[in-house]
Design a protein around this motif. Sequence first.
Motif, short mmCIF file in Angstrom:
data_model
loop_
_atom_site.label_atom_id
_atom_site.label_comp_id
_atom_site.label_asym_id
_atom_site.label_seq_id
_atom_site.Cartn_x
_atom_site.Cartn_y
_atom_site.Cartn_z
N GLU A 130 0.68 -16.02 24.24
CA GLU A 130 0.57 -17.36 23.69
C GLU A 130 1.91 -17.68 23.07
O GLU A 130 2.17 -17.34 21.92
CB GLU A 130 -0.55 -17.43 22.66
N ALA A 131 2.77 -18.29 23.85
CA ALA A 131 4.12 -18.60 23.39
C ALA A 131 4.53 -19.97 23.91
O ALA A 131 4.15 -20.36 25.02
CB ALA A 131 5.10 -17.54 23.90
N ARG A 132 5.31 -20.67 23.10
CA ARG A 132 5.83 -21.97 23.53
C ARG A 132 6.73 -21.79 24.74
O ARG A 132 6.76 -22.61 25.65
CB ARG A 132 6.57 -22.62 22.36
N GLU A 133 7.49 -20.71 24.77
CA GLU A 133 8.40 -20.45 25.88
C GLU A 133 8.52 -18.94 26.06
O GLU A 133 8.55 -18.19 25.11
CB GLU A 133 9.77 -21.04 25.59
N THR A 134 8.60 -18.51 27.31
CA THR A 134 8.79 -17.10 27.64
C THR A 134 10.00 -16.99 28.56
O THR A 134 10.09 -17.73 29.53
CB THR A 134 7.55 -16.52 28.35
N GLN A 135 10.92 -16.09 28.22
CA GLN A 135 12.12 -15.92 29.02
C GLN A 135 12.21 -14.48 29.49
O GLN A 135 11.84 -13.55 28.78
CB GLN A 135 13.37 -16.23 28.19
N THR A 148 0.24 -20.61 39.22
CA THR A 148 0.77 -21.53 38.22
C THR A 148 -0.27 -22.60 37.99
O THR A 148 -0.71 -23.26 38.92
CB THR A 148 2.08 -22.18 38.71
N HIS A 157 5.66 -24.90 39.55
CA HIS A 157 6.37 -23.62 39.60
C HIS A 157 7.68 -23.88 40.32
O HIS A 157 7.68 -24.34 41.47
CB HIS A 157 5.56 -22.56 40.35
#
Length: 181
Positions: A130-135, A148, A157
């Motif tokens: 649960e993250a706003r953004e994942t890199q 997706t 995607h």
Amino acid sequence: MKAFNSLKRRMQLLVSRAVVNVINDSLKTQNLQISILDDDTADDVERFQNYGHTSVPPAGSEAIVLSVGGMREHLVAVVVDNKATRLGSLKPGDSALYHMDGHHFLLTEDGVAEVTCRIFKVVADEVVFEARETQFAGNVSILGNSTTTGTSEAADHISGGISGKTHRHREHDGALTDEAQ
């Protein structure tokens, strides 16, 4: 006076420093062989650890031992540390779980949980991020299907700059495919 000397000796022996020689981790409570003072060795010293965390310190680690009832025959280790392998130079409030080979899990004052290791393996029935953004920095291999999904029409995607939603390509006969629906 004799009773006082006995009591004095028991008080002096109540807390001691020791060096860990051998660790037996196959029992319900970890047992140590330790050296106290120059030539005093004690076997079957119980090592108490905090609930939910366990470790096997390397030989040569230092321990604080208590003589239960002031009796050297009943020693327990309450703290074991290893100066040579302890993760140091942390800031006040930081906390870490570390291994003698250098890999560690560090919780920092600014809300960062940092894992430093050679291989990070998660064994779980399900993993939820649960993250706003994942890199991801580096290559990503997916062994299985990739899906997706999104809650808006804009969910897409994109791989190599090519949209999976609006991508069109030429078929073997030269005709353009329709956009994905």
